[in-house]
Enzyme design. Structure first.
Site, PDB file in Angstrom:
ATOM      1  N   ARG A  91      14.525  -7.329  -9.077  1.00  0.00           N
ATOM      2  CA  ARG A  91      14.689  -8.998  -8.648  1.00  0.00           C
ATOM      3  C   ARG A  91      13.655  -9.280 -10.119  1.00  0.00           C
ATOM      4  NH1 ARG A  91      10.353 -11.427  -5.323  1.00  0.00           N
ATOM      5  NH2 ARG A  91      12.346 -10.904  -3.187  1.00  0.00           N
ATOM      6  N   TYR A  92      12.568  -8.947 -10.653  1.00  0.00           N
ATOM      7  CA  TYR A  92      12.604  -9.240 -11.589  1.00  0.00           C
ATOM      8  C   TYR A  92      12.790  -8.235 -12.554  1.00  0.00           C
ATOM      9  CZ  TYR A  92       9.628 -11.812  -8.313  1.00  0.00           C
ATOM     10  OH  TYR A  92       9.023 -12.782  -7.391  1.00  0.00           O
ATOM     11  N   ARG A  95      10.109  -4.832 -13.950  1.00  0.00           N
ATOM     12  CA  ARG A  95       9.827  -4.084 -12.956  1.00  0.00           C
ATOM     13  C   ARG A  95       9.817  -3.967 -11.555  1.00  0.00           C
ATOM     14  NH1 ARG A  95       7.638  -9.010 -13.876  1.00  0.00           N
ATOM     15  NH2 ARG A  95       6.269 -10.300 -11.877  1.00  0.00           N
ATOM     16  N   CYS A 104       5.282   3.854   8.444  1.00  0.00           N
ATOM     17  CA  CYS A 104       4.235   3.578   8.383  1.00  0.00           C
ATOM     18  C   CYS A 104       3.623   4.239   9.328  1.00  0.00           C
ATOM     19  CB  CYS A 104       3.806   2.180   8.260  1.00  0.00           C
ATOM     20  SG  CYS A 104       4.660   1.430   6.883  1.00  0.00           S
ATOM     21  N   CYS A 108       2.970  -2.682  11.501  1.00  0.00           N
ATOM     22  CA  CYS A 108       2.342  -4.283  11.521  1.00  0.00           C
ATOM     23  C   CYS A 108       3.913  -4.877  12.690  1.00  0.00           C
ATOM     24  CB  CYS A 108       1.842  -4.302  10.599  1.00  0.00           C
ATOM     25  SG  CYS A 108       1.141  -2.920   9.010  1.00  0.00           S
ATOM     26  N   CYS A 111       5.664  -6.912   9.831  1.00  0.00           N
ATOM     27  CA  CYS A 111       6.315  -6.660   8.847  1.00  0.00           C
ATOM     28  C   CYS A 111       7.940  -7.641   8.282  1.00  0.00           C
ATOM     29  CB  CYS A 111       6.190  -5.382   9.162  1.00  0.00           C
ATOM     30  SG  CYS A 111       6.927  -4.107   7.111  1.00  0.00           S
ATOM     31  N   ARG A 113       9.742  -6.129   6.512  1.00  0.00           N
ATOM     32  CA  ARG A 113      10.541  -5.270   6.584  1.00  0.00           C
ATOM     33  C   ARG A 113      11.187  -4.538   8.075  1.00  0.00           C
ATOM     34  NH1 ARG A 113       8.390  -2.423   1.052  1.00  0.00           N
ATOM     35  NH2 ARG A 113       9.621  -4.513  -0.325  1.00  0.00           N
ATOM     36  N   ASP A 272       6.929 -14.593   5.611  1.00  0.00           N
ATOM     37  CA  ASP A 272       8.174 -14.915   4.991  1.00  0.00           C
ATOM     38  C   ASP A 272       8.779 -14.837   6.094  1.00  0.00           C
ATOM     39  OD1 ASP A 272       7.780 -13.789   2.283  1.00  0.00           O
ATOM     40  OD2 ASP A 272       8.024 -11.547   3.367  1.00  0.00           O
ATOM     41  N   ASP A 309       7.156 -16.315  -1.174  1.00  0.00           N
ATOM     42  CA  ASP A 309       8.186 -15.549  -1.733  1.00  0.00           C
ATOM     43  C   ASP A 309       9.063 -16.071  -1.164  1.00  0.00           C
ATOM     44  OD1 ASP A 309       9.512 -13.803  -2.613  1.00  0.00           O
ATOM     45  OD2 ASP A 309       8.626 -11.922  -1.953  1.00  0.00           O
ATOM     46  N   LYS A 316       8.104 -14.912  -5.868  1.00  0.00           N
ATOM     47  CA  LYS A 316       7.280 -15.699  -5.277  1.00  0.00           C
ATOM     48  C   LYS A 316       6.886 -16.353  -6.418  1.00  0.00           C
ATOM     49  CE  LYS A 316       5.164 -10.385  -4.245  1.00  0.00           C
ATOM     50  NZ  LYS A 316       6.801 -10.176  -4.857  1.00  0.00           N
TER      51      LYS A 316
END
Ligand SMILES: *Cc1c(COP(=O)(O)O)cnc(C)c1O
Ligand code: SF4
Length: 355
Positions: A91-92, A95, A104, A108, A111, A113, A272, A309, A316
Site C-alpha cells: 500500500r505504501y 514498505r 494463529c 481473536c 480480527c 482478517r 476496522d 485504517d 492509516k
C-alpha cells in the site's frame, strides 16, 4: 524431529465449542455455528487467563453469536486489490506486509482478517512465499518488510530462519518487522533458541498485541524479556475494543505495564469495519477521550498514536483530540488539564519561505 513444547501446547488448544463447554457452564449449541464460520482456537495458557465467563480475555477469544449478526460490514481495507502477489500487501511505496502464515495461536474474535486466517484455504504455500520474496527483490523502493499473517512465529524456526535470511539478503531491504501475538497467547513459543536465531537479523522490530492488563502476566513478561535481551526492538499494537479495554484507566494501566516489560506502545487502533466484528466497535470519540486522558497523566513513552485504517485501502491516519484553535495570528491551545493558553504564531505568509 521432536515436537517442541509450544507445538504440544498448540496441539492441546481448545478448538471446539464442545471442549469449551467442558470447562465452562455454557450452552455450546448456539456457538457451534459461529465456530463453523470463523475458526476457534484458544491455547491452554490463554484459556488459563480467563477469570470468569464474559471477562476481557473471554470476549477476545470465545465465539459470540453476535459474530453472525448482519452488521453490513465487509473487507474494509481492500487488501486484495493492493496485492501484486497473494502473499504481499503493497500500500505504501517503501514498505510491504509479507503474509507468511495463515494461522494463529489463538483466534481473536475481532480480527481484521477473520475472513481469512485459520480457514482451511488460508495456509501459505512455499510457492506463495517464493513469489513474495521475488516481488520484494524486484522492487527496489521496498525498504521495510513486515512479516505478518496469521502469526509468523507459528512457523517452525527453520522455515522462519530461511525466510529472514532471504529477505535480509536483499540489498534494498533495510529493516524487517514481525507482527506476532504469540507473546500474549503462547509465550512458551519465545524459546531461547528462537531468540538466538532472531538476534542474527538486527535491526529486527517486533510488534506484539496486548489489549488488556490481565494479559500482562509473568510468563508474557519473561517472553518479552528474552526478545528484548536478544536486541529485538519491541512495540505493541492495541485494538480499542468495546467491553474489553474502552476505558481510560484500563488503557493507562496497560500502557504503563507494557513499558515495564520493555514494550513500547506503538499504535492504538480504531476497529476496522470487518464483517462479524461490529459488536466490538466504539465511537471515535471514545478513542479521542482516552488519548486526551493519557497526555499529561502517564509517561509520553507510554502513549501510542491512535490510528484509523481508512476503508477502501486509503491507509492509516492519526487521530488527535482537538487541541488547537486558530484566532487570527494567535493559536489557542488546550492543555492536558483543560486550560487554554495563547500561543503567538508566525503568520502563514512565512510558510513558503521557510519550507
Ligand atoms: C499498517 C500497514 C503498514 C505499516 O504501517 P506503519 O505505519 O509503517 O507501521 C504497511 N502496510 C500496510 C498495508 C499496512 O496496513
Ligand atoms: S493474532 Fe492477529 S491475525 Fe491472528 S487472529 Fe488475532 S488479530 Fe487476527
Amino acid at each position: 524431529m521432536a515436537q517442541e513444547q509450544w507445538q504440544q501446547s498448540l496441539h492441546d488448544s481448545i478448538v471446539s465449542v464442545e471442549q469449551l463447554a467442558g470447562w465452562f457452564n455454557i450452552d455450546p449449541l448456539p456457538l457451534a455455528a459461529v465456530a463453523a464460520r470463523y475458526p476457534l482456537r484458544i491455547t491452554p495458557y490463554y484459556l488459563g487467563l480467563i477469570e470468569q465467563v464474559g471477562d476481557p480475555i473471554w470476549k477476545q477469544c470465545v465465539p459470540d453469536v453476535l459474530e453472525l449478526a448482519d452488521d453490513g460490514l465487509v473487507d474494509p481495507l481492500a487488501e486484495e486489490e493492493l496485492s501484486p502477489v497473494p502473499t504481499v500487501i503493497h500500500r505504501y511505496p517503501d514498505r510491504v506486509i509479507f503474509y507468511v502464515s495463515g494461522s494463529c495461536s489463538s483466534y481473536c474474535r475481532f480480527c481484521t482478517r477473520k475472513r481469512k486466517v485459520g480457514c482451511s484455504d488460508s495456509s501459505v504455500s512455499f510457492r506463495g512465499l517464493r513469489d513474495g520474496i521475488d516481488y520484494i527483490a524486484a522492487n527496489s523502493q521496498i525498504r521495510d518488510v513486515i512479516f505478518s499473517g496469521g502469526d509468523p512465529l507459528l512457523l517452525p524456526d527453520s522455515v522462519l530462519y530461511d525466510l529472514l535470511q532471504r529477505i535480509s539478503a536483499i540489498p534494498h531491504v533495510e529493516i524487517i518487522r514481525i507482527g506476532s501475538r504469540v507473546p500474549v497467547t503462547l509465550p512458551e513459543r519465545i524459546t531461547p533458541q528462537l531468540c538466538a536465531m532472531l538476534k542474527q537479523f538486527a535491526p529486527l522490530y517486533l510488534n506484539t498485541h496486548f489489549n488488556h492488563p490481565q494479559e500482562l502476566t509473568r510468563a508474557a513478561g519473561e517472553a518479552c524479556g528474552r526478545l528484548a535481551d536478544a536486541g529485538i526492538v519491541l512495540g505493541n499494537q492495541t485494538v480499542l475494543l468495546k467491553g474489553v479495554n474502552d476505558q481510560p484507566q484500563i488503557i493507562a494501566e496497560l500502557f504503563r505495564g507494557l513499558l515495564q516489560l520493555r514494550v513500547r506502545p506503538y499504535y492504538l487502533h480504531q476497529m476496522d469495519l470487518t464483517r462479524g466484528t461490529g459488536h466490538f466497535r466504539t465511537p471515535v470519540a471514545t478513542g479521542l477521550k482516552i488519548m486526551h486522558s493519557l497526555r499529561g497523566t502517564i509517561s509520553g513513552l507510554a502513549i501510542p498514536n491512535y490510528v484509523i485504517d481508512l476503508p477502501g485501502g486509503k491507509g492509516k491516519v492519526e487521530l488527535l483530540p482537538n487541541y488547537v484553535k486558530k484566532d487570527g495570528d494567535k493559536l489557542l491551545i488546550k492543555t492536558s488539564d483543560g486550560s487554554v493558553v495563547e500561543y503567538p504564531d508566525l503568520p502563514e505568509s512565512q510558510l513558503e519561505r521557510d519550507c
